[in-house]
Design an enzyme around this catalytic site. Structure first.
Site, PDB file in Angstrom:
ATOM      1  N   ASP A 105       0.960  -1.314   0.109  1.00 52.63           N
ATOM      2  CA  ASP A 105      -0.073   0.082  -0.110  1.00 52.63           C
ATOM      3  C   ASP A 105       0.787   1.171  -0.053  1.00 52.63           C
ATOM      4  O   ASP A 105       0.715   2.117  -0.763  1.00 52.63           O
ATOM      5  CB  ASP A 105      -1.168   0.082   1.122  1.00 52.63           C
ATOM      6  CG  ASP A 105      -0.249  -0.126   2.577  1.00 52.63           C
ATOM      7  OD1 ASP A 105       0.881  -0.546   2.668  1.00 52.63           O
ATOM      8  OD2 ASP A 105      -1.234  -0.075   3.666  1.00 52.63           O
ATOM      9  N   ASP A 108       6.975   4.078   3.564  1.00 52.39           N
ATOM     10  CA  ASP A 108       7.330   5.099   4.534  1.00 52.39           C
ATOM     11  C   ASP A 108       8.549   4.997   4.799  1.00 52.39           C
ATOM     12  O   ASP A 108       9.513   5.655   3.991  1.00 52.39           O
ATOM     13  CB  ASP A 108       6.284   4.823   5.645  1.00 52.39           C
ATOM     14  CG  ASP A 108       6.094   6.023   6.486  1.00 52.39           C
ATOM     15  OD1 ASP A 108       6.039   7.262   6.010  1.00 52.39           O
ATOM     16  OD2 ASP A 108       5.892   5.886   7.694  1.00 52.39           O
ATOM     17  N   SER A 109       8.986   4.795   5.932  1.00 50.81           N
ATOM     18  CA  SER A 109      10.345   4.514   6.472  1.00 50.81           C
ATOM     19  C   SER A 109      11.264   3.490   5.478  1.00 50.81           C
ATOM     20  O   SER A 109      12.226   3.984   5.101  1.00 50.81           O
ATOM     21  CB  SER A 109      10.755   4.142   7.784  1.00 50.81           C
ATOM     22  OG  SER A 109      10.289   2.857   8.049  1.00 50.81           O
ATOM     23  N   GLY A 110      10.414   2.483   4.751  1.00 49.13           N
ATOM     24  CA  GLY A 110      11.520   1.575   4.035  1.00 49.13           C
ATOM     25  C   GLY A 110      11.689   0.456   4.862  1.00 49.13           C
ATOM     26  O   GLY A 110      12.073  -0.652   4.270  1.00 49.13           O
ATOM     27  N   THR A 112       9.814  -2.161   6.383  1.00 51.15           N
ATOM     28  CA  THR A 112       9.160  -3.198   6.240  1.00 51.15           C
ATOM     29  C   THR A 112       9.476  -3.842   4.922  1.00 51.15           C
ATOM     30  O   THR A 112       9.782  -5.192   4.901  1.00 51.15           O
ATOM     31  CB  THR A 112       7.382  -2.801   6.196  1.00 51.15           C
ATOM     32  OG1 THR A 112       7.088  -2.060   7.244  1.00 51.15           O
ATOM     33  CG2 THR A 112       6.650  -4.187   5.980  1.00 51.15           C
ATOM     34  N   LYS A 136       5.891   7.666   0.068  1.00 49.92           N
ATOM     35  CA  LYS A 136       6.140   8.961   0.800  1.00 49.92           C
ATOM     36  C   LYS A 136       7.489   9.030   1.310  1.00 49.92           C
ATOM     37  O   LYS A 136       8.254   8.719   2.216  1.00 49.92           O
ATOM     38  CB  LYS A 136       5.523   8.634   2.344  1.00 49.92           C
ATOM     39  CG  LYS A 136       4.272   9.375   2.553  1.00 49.92           C
ATOM     40  CD  LYS A 136       4.267   9.144   3.983  1.00 49.92           C
ATOM     41  CE  LYS A 136       2.418   9.189   4.313  1.00 49.92           C
ATOM     42  NZ  LYS A 136       2.347   8.704   5.965  1.00 49.92           N
ATOM     43  N   ASP A 164      -5.378   1.755   6.921  1.00 50.64           N
ATOM     44  CA  ASP A 164      -6.325   1.905   8.128  1.00 50.64           C
ATOM     45  C   ASP A 164      -5.993   3.196   8.720  1.00 50.64           C
ATOM     46  O   ASP A 164      -4.893   3.552   8.839  1.00 50.64           O
ATOM     47  CB  ASP A 164      -6.090   0.693   8.815  1.00 50.64           C
ATOM     48  CG  ASP A 164      -4.806   0.798   9.662  1.00 50.64           C
ATOM     49  OD1 ASP A 164      -3.619   0.625   8.780  1.00 50.64           O
ATOM     50  OD2 ASP A 164      -4.614   0.722  10.804  1.00 50.64           O
ATOM     51  N   ARG A 170     -10.373   0.879   6.202  1.00 45.87           N
ATOM     52  CA  ARG A 170      -9.735   0.429   4.966  1.00 45.87           C
ATOM     53  C   ARG A 170     -10.962   0.274   3.586  1.00 45.87           C
ATOM     54  O   ARG A 170     -10.646   0.316   2.693  1.00 45.87           O
ATOM     55  CB  ARG A 170      -9.602  -1.018   4.992  1.00 45.87           C
ATOM     56  CG  ARG A 170      -8.501  -1.025   6.406  1.00 45.87           C
ATOM     57  CD  ARG A 170      -7.878  -2.586   6.450  1.00 45.87           C
ATOM     58  NE  ARG A 170      -7.078  -2.804   7.465  1.00 45.87           N
ATOM     59  CZ  ARG A 170      -5.513  -2.526   7.847  1.00 45.87           C
ATOM     60  NH1 ARG A 170      -5.052  -1.759   6.886  1.00 45.87           N
ATOM     61  NH2 ARG A 170      -5.036  -2.812   8.989  1.00 45.87           N
TER      62      ARG A 170
HETATM   63  P1  IMP Z   1       7.369   1.505   6.630  1.00 48.93           P
HETATM   64  O1  IMP Z   1       8.047   0.246   7.303  1.00 48.93           O
HETATM   65  O2  IMP Z   1       7.859   2.752   7.502  1.00 48.93           O
HETATM   66  O3  IMP Z   1       7.735   1.804   5.234  1.00 48.93           O
HETATM   67  O4  IMP Z   1       6.009   1.270   6.868  1.00 48.93           O
HETATM   68  C1  IMP Z   1       5.114   1.101   5.983  1.00 48.93           C
HETATM   69  C2  IMP Z   1       3.833   0.470   6.813  1.00 48.93           C
HETATM   70  O5  IMP Z   1       3.373   1.748   7.579  1.00 48.93           O
HETATM   71  C3  IMP Z   1       2.884   0.607   5.531  1.00 48.93           C
HETATM   72  O6  IMP Z   1       2.544  -0.721   5.273  1.00 48.93           O
HETATM   73  C4  IMP Z   1       1.422   0.955   6.317  1.00 48.93           C
HETATM   74  O7  IMP Z   1       0.987  -0.101   7.155  1.00 48.93           O
HETATM   75  C5  IMP Z   1       2.047   1.909   7.368  1.00 48.93           C
HETATM   76  N1  IMP Z   1       1.941   3.237   7.070  1.00 48.93           N
HETATM   77  C6  IMP Z   1       2.665   3.924   6.853  1.00 48.93           C
HETATM   78  N2  IMP Z   1       2.439   5.331   6.594  1.00 48.93           N
HETATM   79  C7  IMP Z   1       0.680   5.288   6.713  1.00 48.93           C
HETATM   80  C8  IMP Z   1      -0.200   6.276   6.439  1.00 48.93           C
HETATM   81  O8  IMP Z   1       0.020   7.341   6.102  1.00 48.93           O
HETATM   82  N3  IMP Z   1      -1.436   5.698   6.519  1.00 48.93           N
HETATM   83  C9  IMP Z   1      -1.440   4.181   6.964  1.00 48.93           C
HETATM   84  N4  IMP Z   1      -0.726   3.408   7.271  1.00 48.93           N
HETATM   85  C10 IMP Z   1       0.647   3.846   6.948  1.00 48.93           C
HETATM   86 MG    MG Z   2      -0.827  -0.468   8.461  1.00 45.79          MG
END
Ligand code: IMP
Ligand code: MG
Length: 186
Positions: A105, A108-110, A112, A136, A164, A170
């Site tokens: 979806d 964000d940070s990367g 995951t 993002k 969510d 969702r």
């Molecule tokens: P990352 O590991 O920081 O890249 O996080 C990614 C996960 O954070 C995504 O798969 C989302 O589940 C959640 N996430 C990050 N930003 C948002 C947002 O703006 N809305 C909802 N979920 C988010």
């Molecule tokens: Mg989530």
């Protein structure tokens, strides 16, 4: 009882028609890129990727399989992922020799996706690519090469279309920006 979301929604960032048009474009591009593959496996990252996957696959004309992977990051609260990611529900499929396309979806940070890409690559697929609906980039702490991006967005917390807000909403057919005044900060 009414279930209005007006107080939670600051603005509609991407409306239903715009989402549909972009998802169709991505599907067409993926269909061209995988035209010679007979081993395509779409891997949906649960739960947020589910609406994107089911829409995207309608526009992929290449025969393919689908599977689901559930991961969670923990440490600091739902809105801030840390380096700790774990598999909650693994794939059923054997990955060896397949062309994997990870369907997510939002990046964000990367953290995951770095974890997911590492785990999948270790299982000896023929190839691994990444398709995200939203990117993002301003929040990125780990460089993740993205092969297909739906929309690049600013650093705002968004919900709907699979994403969510505390596990709800969702189902909304659009991507909305959360009204910061209406939700508690973590
Ligand atoms: P990352 O590991 O920081 O890249 O996080 C990614 C996960 O954070 C995504 O798969 C989302 O589940 C959640 N996430 C990050 N930003 C948002 C947002 O703006 N809305 C909802 N979920 C988010
Ligand atoms: Mg989530």
């Amino acid at each position: 009882m009414t279930h209005s979301i007006d107080h939670l929604l600051q603005e509609v960032l991407i409306d239903e028609q715009t989402l549909k048009a972009r998802v169709a474009e991505l599907g067409a591009q993926i269909s061209r890129d995988y035209a010679n593959s007979d081993n395509l496996l779409l891997i949906c990252i649960l739960k947020g990727g589910v609406m994107f996957l089911t829409d995207l696959m309608r526009y992929i004309s290449v025969p393919h399989e689908i599977d689901f992977l559930s991961v969670s990051s923990y440490g600091k609260g739902a809105r801030m992922s840390t380096g700790s990611v774990r598999i909650d529900m693994d794939l059923k499929s054997v990955v060896i020799g397949k062309d994997l396309l990870i369907v997510e979806d939002i990046i964000d940070s990367g953290h995951t996706l770095q974890f997911v890409m590492e785990v999948m690559s270790a299982r000896k697929p023929a190839s691994v690519r990444l398709c995200t609906l939203l990117d993002k980039p301003s929040r990125r702490t780990i460089d993740i090469p993205i092969d297909y991006t739906g929309f690049v967005i600013e650093d705002k917390f968004v919900f709907g279309y699979g994403l969510d807000l505390d596990e709800k909403y969702r189902n909304l057919p659009f991507i909305g920006v959360v009204n910061p005044g209406a939700v508690g900060s973590e």
